[in-house]
Scaffold this active site. Structure first.
Site, PDB file in Angstrom:
ATOM      1  N   GLU A 147     -10.948  -5.965 -12.126  1.00 26.76           N
ATOM      2  CA  GLU A 147     -10.662  -4.933 -11.134  1.00 26.76           C
ATOM      3  C   GLU A 147     -11.306  -3.620 -11.555  1.00 26.76           C
ATOM      4  OE1 GLU A 147      -6.748  -4.078  -9.728  1.00 26.76           O
ATOM      5  OE2 GLU A 147      -6.437  -6.105  -8.971  1.00 26.76           O
ATOM      6  N   HIS A 157      -9.336   1.079  -5.707  1.00 20.94           N
ATOM      7  CA  HIS A 157      -9.464  -0.018  -6.667  1.00 20.94           C
ATOM      8  C   HIS A 157      -9.971  -1.260  -5.953  1.00 20.94           C
ATOM      9  CE1 HIS A 157      -5.455  -1.254  -5.191  1.00 20.94           C
ATOM     10  NE2 HIS A 157      -5.710  -2.438  -5.730  1.00 20.94           N
ATOM     11  N   HIS A 180     -10.179  -5.568  -5.460  1.00 18.76           N
ATOM     12  CA  HIS A 180      -9.524  -6.864  -5.565  1.00 18.76           C
ATOM     13  C   HIS A 180     -10.645  -7.896  -5.680  1.00 18.76           C
ATOM     14  CE1 HIS A 180      -5.391  -5.863  -3.518  1.00 18.76           C
ATOM     15  NE2 HIS A 180      -5.534  -5.287  -4.698  1.00 18.76           N
TER      16      HIS A 180
END
Length: 160
Positions: A31, A87, A89
């Site tokens: 990530e 962020h 995934h």
């Protein structure tokens, strides 16, 4: 009018989104995580009273693996320009997990980038984890090279 006033978040600069997508792809299969900063739209020659996300801060000592990324909160700057978080995934899922939503308290926009990190492989969410609109804006950002374009004489002059 108060000293501190909220500015509506108008969108994210295209160059900033491209940077984040590229960084997420380079971090894959782990990530990627960063914090978003904005600046007033009028500083970007836009005729609006809001702000635009222009920067992604990568916090030192961020720990990352294929299913999570953790920021050391003690290293997060106290920043009046804070706009949210971003962020990735790596599994491509563009929905916030319960853990994601628990971190969405600060800022107006929280972006999730999903593999394969193409132009449409992302979503923005509000503090509650509900999807929100966040246009990608074609604005001119200052050239980062110009920021570091100074000499020792310039520094000496500034210190006088």
């Amino acid at each position: 009018m108060g000293l501190f006033r909220s500015r509506e978040l108008l969108g994210i600069a295209a160059d900033t989104m491209e940077f984040a997508r590229s960084a997420a792809a380079e971090t894959h299969p782990n990530e990627y995580m960063g914090l978003l900063r904005s600046q007033p739209a009028d500083e970007l020659d836009l005729d609006d009273a809001g702000s635009v996300i222009t920067d992604v801060l990568v916090i030192p000592a961020t720990e990352s693996n294929p299913v999570s990324a953790t920021v050391k909160t003690s290293l997060v700057p106290n920043d009046m320009r804070a706009a949210g978080s971003i962020h990735s995934h790596p599994n491509g899922v563009l929905r916030p997990s319960a853990e994601d939503r628990a971190t969405f308290g600060k800022g107006e926009a929280h972006i999730i980038l999903g593999a394969p990190y193409g132009p449409d492989d992302w979503r923005a969410f509000d503090r509650e984890g509900d999807e929100r609109d966040l246009p990608v804006l074609d604005v001119s950002l200052p050239d980062p090279e110009e920021f570091f374009d100074f000499t020792q004489a310039d520094i000496d002059e500034e210190l006088r």
